[in-house]
Design a protein around this motif. Structure first.
Motif, PDB file in Angstrom:
ATOM      1  N   UNK A 162      29.698  84.671 -57.826  1.00  0.00           N
ATOM      2  CA  UNK A 162      30.903  85.140 -58.535  1.00  0.00           C
ATOM      3  C   UNK A 162      32.158  84.370 -58.143  1.00  0.00           C
ATOM      4  N   UNK A 163      32.302  84.103 -56.841  1.00  0.00           N
ATOM      5  CA  UNK A 163      33.603  83.653 -56.343  1.00  0.00           C
ATOM      6  C   UNK A 163      33.577  82.291 -55.654  1.00  0.00           C
ATOM      7  N   UNK A 164      32.409  81.669 -55.570  1.00  0.00           N
ATOM      8  CA  UNK A 164      32.338  80.368 -54.934  1.00  0.00           C
ATOM      9  C   UNK A 164      32.322  80.404 -53.423  1.00  0.00           C
ATOM     10  N   UNK A 165      32.078  81.559 -52.856  1.00  0.00           N
ATOM     11  CA  UNK A 165      31.963  81.691 -51.404  1.00  0.00           C
ATOM     12  C   UNK A 165      30.812  80.820 -50.916  1.00  0.00           C
ATOM     13  N   UNK A 166      30.944  80.258 -49.716  1.00  0.00           N
ATOM     14  CA  UNK A 166      29.936  79.321 -49.217  1.00  0.00           C
ATOM     15  C   UNK A 166      29.159  79.889 -48.039  1.00  0.00           C
ATOM     16  N   UNK A 167      27.977  79.317 -47.814  1.00  0.00           N
ATOM     17  CA  UNK A 167      27.164  79.713 -46.667  1.00  0.00           C
ATOM     18  C   UNK A 167      27.901  79.434 -45.367  1.00  0.00           C
ATOM     19  N   UNK A 168      28.703  78.388 -45.342  1.00  0.00           N
ATOM     20  CA  UNK A 168      29.442  78.067 -44.129  1.00  0.00           C
ATOM     21  C   UNK A 168      30.483  79.133 -43.805  1.00  0.00           C
ATOM     22  N   UNK A 169      31.112  79.696 -44.818  1.00  0.00           N
ATOM     23  CA  UNK A 169      32.089  80.753 -44.571  1.00  0.00           C
ATOM     24  C   UNK A 169      31.425  81.972 -43.937  1.00  0.00           C
ATOM     25  N   UNK A 170      30.240  82.336 -44.409  1.00  0.00           N
ATOM     26  CA  UNK A 170      29.504  83.433 -43.762  1.00  0.00           C
ATOM     27  C   UNK A 170      29.151  83.052 -42.328  1.00  0.00           C
ATOM     28  N   UNK A 171      28.709  81.819 -42.123  1.00  0.00           N
ATOM     29  CA  UNK A 171      28.318  81.380 -40.784  1.00  0.00           C
ATOM     30  C   UNK A 171      29.503  81.410 -39.827  1.00  0.00           C
ATOM     31  N   UNK A 172      30.698  81.107 -40.338  1.00  0.00           N
ATOM     32  CA  UNK A 172      31.884  81.125 -39.472  1.00  0.00           C
ATOM     33  C   UNK A 172      32.205  82.532 -38.966  1.00  0.00           C
ATOM     34  N   UNK A 173      31.809  83.534 -39.722  1.00  0.00           N
ATOM     35  CA  UNK A 173      31.981  84.913 -39.244  1.00  0.00           C
ATOM     36  C   UNK A 173      31.071  85.164 -38.044  1.00  0.00           C
ATOM     37  N   UNK A 174      29.822  84.713 -38.134  1.00  0.00           N
ATOM     38  CA  UNK A 174      28.928  84.822 -36.985  1.00  0.00           C
ATOM     39  C   UNK A 174      29.470  84.062 -35.782  1.00  0.00           C
ATOM     40  N   UNK A 175      29.989  82.877 -36.024  1.00  0.00           N
ATOM     41  CA  UNK A 175      30.591  82.064 -34.967  1.00  0.00           C
ATOM     42  C   UNK A 175      31.709  82.831 -34.273  1.00  0.00           C
ATOM     43  N   UNK A 176      32.601  83.409 -35.062  1.00  0.00           N
ATOM     44  CA  UNK A 176      33.742  84.165 -34.528  1.00  0.00           C
ATOM     45  C   UNK A 176      33.291  85.350 -33.686  1.00  0.00           C
ATOM     46  N   UNK A 177      32.354  86.124 -34.198  1.00  0.00           N
ATOM     47  CA  UNK A 177      31.974  87.353 -33.499  1.00  0.00           C
ATOM     48  C   UNK A 177      31.233  87.063 -32.202  1.00  0.00           C
ATOM     49  N   UNK A 178      30.396  86.047 -32.189  1.00  0.00           N
ATOM     50  CA  UNK A 178      29.760  85.660 -30.923  1.00  0.00           C
ATOM     51  C   UNK A 178      30.804  85.170 -29.926  1.00  0.00           C
ATOM     52  N   UNK A 179      31.803  84.436 -30.397  1.00  0.00           N
ATOM     53  CA  UNK A 179      32.861  83.968 -29.507  1.00  0.00           C
ATOM     54  C   UNK A 179      33.649  85.142 -28.935  1.00  0.00           C
ATOM     55  N   UNK A 180      33.962  86.132 -29.765  1.00  0.00           N
ATOM     56  CA  UNK A 180      34.704  87.298 -29.286  1.00  0.00           C
ATOM     57  C   UNK A 180      33.921  88.048 -28.207  1.00  0.00           C
ATOM     58  N   UNK A 181      32.609  88.139 -28.354  1.00  0.00           N
ATOM     59  CA  UNK A 181      31.806  88.974 -27.446  1.00  0.00           C
ATOM     60  C   UNK A 181      31.739  88.411 -26.034  1.00  0.00           C
ATOM     61  N   UNK A 182      32.081  87.136 -25.873  1.00  0.00           N
ATOM     62  CA  UNK A 182      32.051  86.531 -24.539  1.00  0.00           C
ATOM     63  C   UNK A 182      32.916  87.337 -23.563  1.00  0.00           C
ATOM     64  N   UNK A 183      33.980  87.942 -24.090  1.00  0.00           N
ATOM     65  CA  UNK A 183      34.911  88.697 -23.253  1.00  0.00           C
ATOM     66  C   UNK A 183      34.644  90.198 -23.228  1.00  0.00           C
ATOM     67  N   UNK A 184      33.495  90.623 -23.744  1.00  0.00           N
ATOM     68  CA  UNK A 184      33.197  92.056 -23.788  1.00  0.00           C
ATOM     69  C   UNK A 184      32.034  92.390 -22.851  1.00  0.00           C
ATOM     70  N   UNK A 185      32.296  93.011 -21.701  1.00  0.00           N
ATOM     71  CA  UNK A 185      31.214  93.324 -20.761  1.00  0.00           C
ATOM     72  C   UNK A 185      30.228  94.350 -21.304  1.00  0.00           C
ATOM     73  N   UNK A 186      30.583  95.059 -22.391  1.00  0.00           N
ATOM     74  CA  UNK A 186      29.676  96.039 -22.980  1.00  0.00           C
ATOM     75  C   UNK A 186      28.742  95.434 -24.029  1.00  0.00           C
ATOM     76  N   UNK A 187      28.934  94.165 -24.363  1.00  0.00           N
ATOM     77  CA  UNK A 187      28.185  93.551 -25.456  1.00  0.00           C
ATOM     78  C   UNK A 187      26.759  93.198 -25.047  1.00  0.00           C
ATOM     79  N   UNK A 188      25.852  93.378 -25.992  1.00  0.00           N
ATOM     80  CA  UNK A 188      24.454  93.009 -25.766  1.00  0.00           C
ATOM     81  C   UNK A 188      24.314  91.503 -25.556  1.00  0.00           C
ATOM     82  N   UNK A 189      25.052  90.740 -26.345  1.00  0.00           N
ATOM     83  CA  UNK A 189      25.042  89.280 -26.216  1.00  0.00           C
ATOM     84  C   UNK A 189      26.443  88.812 -25.843  1.00  0.00           C
ATOM     85  N   UNK A 190      26.525  87.857 -24.952  1.00  0.00           N
ATOM     86  CA  UNK A 190      27.810  87.291 -24.560  1.00  0.00           C
ATOM     87  C   UNK A 190      27.744  85.767 -24.564  1.00  0.00           C
TER      88      UNK A 190
END
Length: 396
Positions: A162-190
């Protein structure tokens, strides 16, 4: 009498890979609940009602769980609302306080999960999501993939078409959230990953790779909810965070008449809940700085940007490209690492989101702290279905 409602205590366990730690759900609940009570500075006998959420468990597991905190004869309500179970327990606890039925209530959620993708428990009755699944089958091919990533992946494909969204844009969300979790001692993955690693991970259902999907998890979260009178009488203003607005919405007719994979995974439910929560709070998306939303898959995070008013319809991809979903941008979305990296024990997720936003608004989020946070919004969704959106602000 004021009907303002406040979070005065939060607590959670570290989220863990199922089976990686020698504990059971009563242990999880005791750990999270004890922390929430200690954070509030009250004993369990101050709690007048408890709402306890879990998806997988026996009928009175809620009672067994909170008995680890005390046995006082109060009403204990077991809650199951798929992946929105934790926020549904929060909604019910807040509702009881807001209505003046009680002055102090506990919302607690936990999950002890099986390894691997979610499956069915009972084979001798209709599955509650059967209509949603059938509708998605009519729209997108299914090759035997696990149903959840198939449905949310289909929604992502529809957004791309519909909107021309790309696979890379979705992947960048995963990139961001994994990066954020590095600073969360409660996270399953860091662990932090490169964009190339996110995109090269095993494909689950296009455009989703494994590092864009939430895992199964064990863990628990809890929140103590109190009235203004209780906060005043117990001197809790220094830790109180106000629930300024909240709404729970279930499927509307649009879910099945739109013929849209995006609608089938709850985008319109989320948008309606957000509108109502903002209206009650007399706040808008422009007045919040930090967001915890239900990124069970990266595709759903992007779709939810639009549902919560962070981006216009079709502009979720542009929000990703602008960097306005992370530190230094307009909002910080999922500073905890989100479901993708923090983990997703179904009954605990909504309460872990509440804990993160409470810490953010108190200025207690350590390396994850969002500078100048004075407003926050939480989004938690379960297919089949329910969406809960909660708006928070400092008590004073």
């Amino acid at each position: 009498m004021s009907n303002r409602t406040f979070v005065v205590g939060v607590g959670m366990t570290k989220f863990e890979k199922p089976g990686s730690r020698d504990w059971d759900y009563p242990d999880m609940a005791r750990e999270a609940g004890t922390r929430a009570l200690a954070d509030a500075g009250v004993a369990y006998d101050a709690i007048q009602q408890a709402y306890v959420g879990y998806v997988y468990g026996e009928s009175t597991s809620g009672q067994r769980a909170v008995y680890e905190l005390g046995i006082t004869g109060i009403p204990v309500v077991n809650v199951n609302n798929n992946c929105s179970t934790g926020s549904t327990a929060l909604f019910l606890a807040r509702q009881a306080v807001k209505a003046g039925v009680v002055d102090c209530a506990l919302a607690l959620g936990f999950e002890k999960m099986q390894k691997g993708s979610l499956g069915t428990t009972y084979e001798d009755r209709e599955q509650p999501m059967l209509n949603h699944i059938k509708e998605t089958f009519e729209l997108f091919d299914w090759g035997g993939e696990p149903i959840a990533p198939y449905m949310f992946g289909a929604a992502g494909r529809e957004h791309m078409a519909r909107y021309g969204t790309t696979a890379e844009q979705f992947a960048r969300i995963g990139l961001k959230n994994h990066k954020h979790s590095v600073n969360n001692p409660y996270a399953q993955f860091q662990d932090e990953y490169t964009l190339e690693e996110i995109r090269a991970a095993r494909t689950i259902y296009e455009p989703l790779t494994k590092l864009q999907c939430s895992p199964t998890s064990d863990g628990s979260g809890a929140a103590v909810i109190a009235s203004e009178r209780f906060v005043d009488e117990h001197g809790l203003w220094d830790r109180a965070v106000e629930i300024a607005g909240q709404s729970m919405v279930t499927d509307t007719r649009d879910t099945f008449t739109d013929k849209s994979a995006i609608t089938l995974v709850g985008a319109k439910m989320s948008a309606l809940a957000a509108r109502r929560a903002y209206e009650e709070a007399q706040m808008g998306a422009d007045e919040v700085q930090v967001v915890e939303l239900h990124d069970c898959f990266s595709t759903n995070e992007l779709i939810t940007y639009e549902a919560l008013g962070l981006a216009a319809e079709g502009e979720g991809g542009a929000l990703v490209d602008s960097g306005d979903n992370t530190y230094g941008g307009r909002w910080v979305v999922n500073p905890s690492g989100g479901l993708i990296s923090k983990g997703h024990p179904l009954g605990a997720t909504g309460l872990a989101q509440c804990a993160e936003l409470t810490w953010q608004l108190r200025g207690q989020a350590d390396a994850r702290q969002v500078d100048g946070a004075t407003g926050a919004v939480q989004h938690n969704i379960g297919l089949g279905g329910a969406a809960v959106v909660t708006v928070y602000k400092p008590a004073r």
